[in-house]
Design an enzyme around this catalytic site. Structure first.
Site, mmCIF file in Angstrom:
data_model
loop_
_atom_site.group_PDB
_atom_site.id
_atom_site.type_symbol
_atom_site.label_atom_id
_atom_site.label_comp_id
_atom_site.label_asym_id
_atom_site.label_seq_id
_atom_site.Cartn_x
_atom_site.Cartn_y
_atom_site.Cartn_z
ATOM 1 C CE LYS A 106 10.498 -2.687 12.511
ATOM 2 N NZ LYS A 106 9.187 -2.687 13.100
HETATM 3 N N1 GLU Z 1 6.107 -1.285 11.918
HETATM 4 C C1 GLU Z 1 5.114 -1.544 12.919
HETATM 5 C C2 GLU Z 1 5.744 -2.079 14.180
HETATM 6 O O1 GLU Z 1 6.906 -1.848 14.425
HETATM 7 C C3 GLU Z 1 3.971 -2.397 12.393
HETATM 8 C C4 GLU Z 1 4.341 -3.765 11.940
HETATM 9 C C5 GLU Z 1 3.189 -4.501 11.243
HETATM 10 O O2 GLU Z 1 2.090 -3.990 11.238
HETATM 11 O O3 GLU Z 1 3.457 -5.583 10.727
HETATM 12 O O4 GLU Z 1 5.110 -2.663 15.019
#
Ligand code: GLU
Length: 418
Positions: free
Chosen positions: A107
């Site tokens: 993240k």
């Molecule tokens: N931000 C989204 C999550 O928290 C998607 C992450 C992604 O698609 O890599 O799952």
């Protein structure tokens, strides 16, 4: 590792420790599973429209590298910190493992309020942030995606910046791109659709009839708005919604099409004539069958968990429920929790499809994507429910133990280098 100190990281660690006790993970393996493998902090200078320069802090955390590249969103929000991003990266690891994706969790984000930037400033911020991360991301290394405060346009700028550096188009470096740049059909809708699919499965399990049910959705961004529309399509009456400015309530049901029109002109839900205003705190306690927190972390706490009046808690957001609140909900026993790492996993599942399509330059139809998404969600739901029932443990603990176990197995088999 004090650099990650943050209430959200403490919460993710507390959840992990509970799972580690259940799985009887030896102390010697715990820190290795818990702490991020790599994290980056970058300074992102942005030339403002008035000629001045502002430097924003940016972060990327890669939680583990044992199953493949790392995967997870990029968040633009004023509260972003290294510790918050580390917690979100850890949850991505368990989420990807639970759904069987060949990824570790990641993240990232920038501590900025994107609503206070002009479109030009937002583009310069995104490009410079991507530039700073070029040595650390890539289709086989780490693959960003949208999250709170970012969208398809931001992903398009990231692809363009990375591709300009490579000298050719590299669509697989991010997911959640516009379809014309190699994005996937159904990616934008994937998280909200997944939430609604799993709510449907929870309703089957509890013998509830969707056409007699009501829902309240906190957050009307990409996840909340699609979840609300999808639930309505399944026959559920949406009686409450909110955004950062506050909430709306109409027991007779909110006209979502009229609400979207209001949002398009006013850029806020506030002032919508078809419902009564409520605060965000009141919204969570409205009587409903399905409550969908689809905003930020730590919304359902020891303070309000006892007052929730829903039958199903469908966590569209990451980390909306604190461990103290979890305890209260478990003691109450009347709220069926679809935990975040299962409930919102539709997004990263279709991100995985997007990455596979990009690597093969072979694109699938939307119905193939929705079909495959449902198959993966179904498998994860059945496994989680099965484990929860067999062991008499809460759904969150069951989902997390499936995810953590897979990462632990991979790490044990790989051993320690050298
Ligand atoms: N931000 C989204 C999550 O928290 C998607 C992450 C992604 O698609 O890599 O799952």
């Amino acid at each position: 590792m004090e650099i990650y100190n943050h209430p959200t990281f403490a919460m993710a660690c507390q959840q992990f420790d509970t799972v580690a006790d259940l799985l009887e993970i030896p102390a010697s393996d715990r820190d290795r599973l818990k702490f991020p493998k790599r994290s980056f902090t970058v300074a992102v200078p942005v030339r403002r429209d008035d000629g001045s320069i502002t430097v924003f802090p940016g972060y990327r955390v890669q939680h583990h590298l044992s199953l493949g590249p790392t995967k997870g969103g990029m968040r633009f929000h004023p509260d972003v910190t290294l510790g918050e991003v580390a917690a979100l990266a850890m949850w991505m690891s368990w989420k990807c493992a639970l759904t069987g994706l060949p990824y570790g969790g990641a993240k990232g984000g920038v501590a900025v309020d994107p609503r206070l930037l002009s479109p030009g400033e937002l583009e310069r911020l995104t490009r410079r942030f991507t530039q700073e991360l070029i040595p650390f991301i890539g289709p086989q290394v780490d693959i960003p995606a949208p999250d709170v405060g970012t969208n398809e346009q931001v992903m398009a700028w990231m692809v363009d910046t990375y591709s300009a550096h490579a000298g050719h188009h590299v669509p697989a470096v991010v997911t959640g791109k516009p379809v014309v740049l190699g994005g996937s059909l159904g990616r934008r809708e994937a998280t909200g659709r997944g939430v609604a699919y799993l709510v449907g499965r929870a309703m089957d399990t509890l013998s509830m009839d969707a056409s007699k049910c009501t829902a309240v959705v906190q957050g009307f961004g990409n996840v909340g708005s699609v979840a609300a529309h999808s639930l309505q399509k399944q026959g559920v009456r949406v009686v409450g919604v909110s955004d950062v400015g506050g909430g709306l309530h109409n027991p007779a049901g909110i006209d979502l099409v009229a609400l979207e029109r209001h949002l398009a002109t006013h850029r806020t839900l506030i002032g919508f004539p078809g419902a009564e205003p409520v605060t965000n705190a009141e919204l969570l306690e409205l009587p409903c069958d399905v409550l969908v927190p689809a905003a930020l972390e730590r919304q359902i706490t020891a303070e309000n968990a006892g007052r929730l009046r829903c039958r199903i808690l469908a966590e569209g957001a990451n980390g909306p429920t604190t461990p103290d609140a979890d305890e209260i909900l478990t003691r109450r026993g009347d709220v069926f929790v679809i935990p975040d790492i299962l409930c919102n996993s539709g997004g990263v599942v279709v991100s995985y499809f997007e990455w596979v399509q990009d690597l093969q330059s072979f694109f699938w139809s939307e119905s193939e994507i929705v079909d495959r998404l449902h198959r993966i969600l179904e498998g994860a739901f059945v496994q989680t429910l099965g484990l929860s029932r067999r062991q008499g443990i809460p759904m969150r603990l069951a989902a997390m133990s499936l995810g953590v176990k897979r990462v632990w197995d991979a790490r044990r088999l790989r051993g320690i280098f050298p």
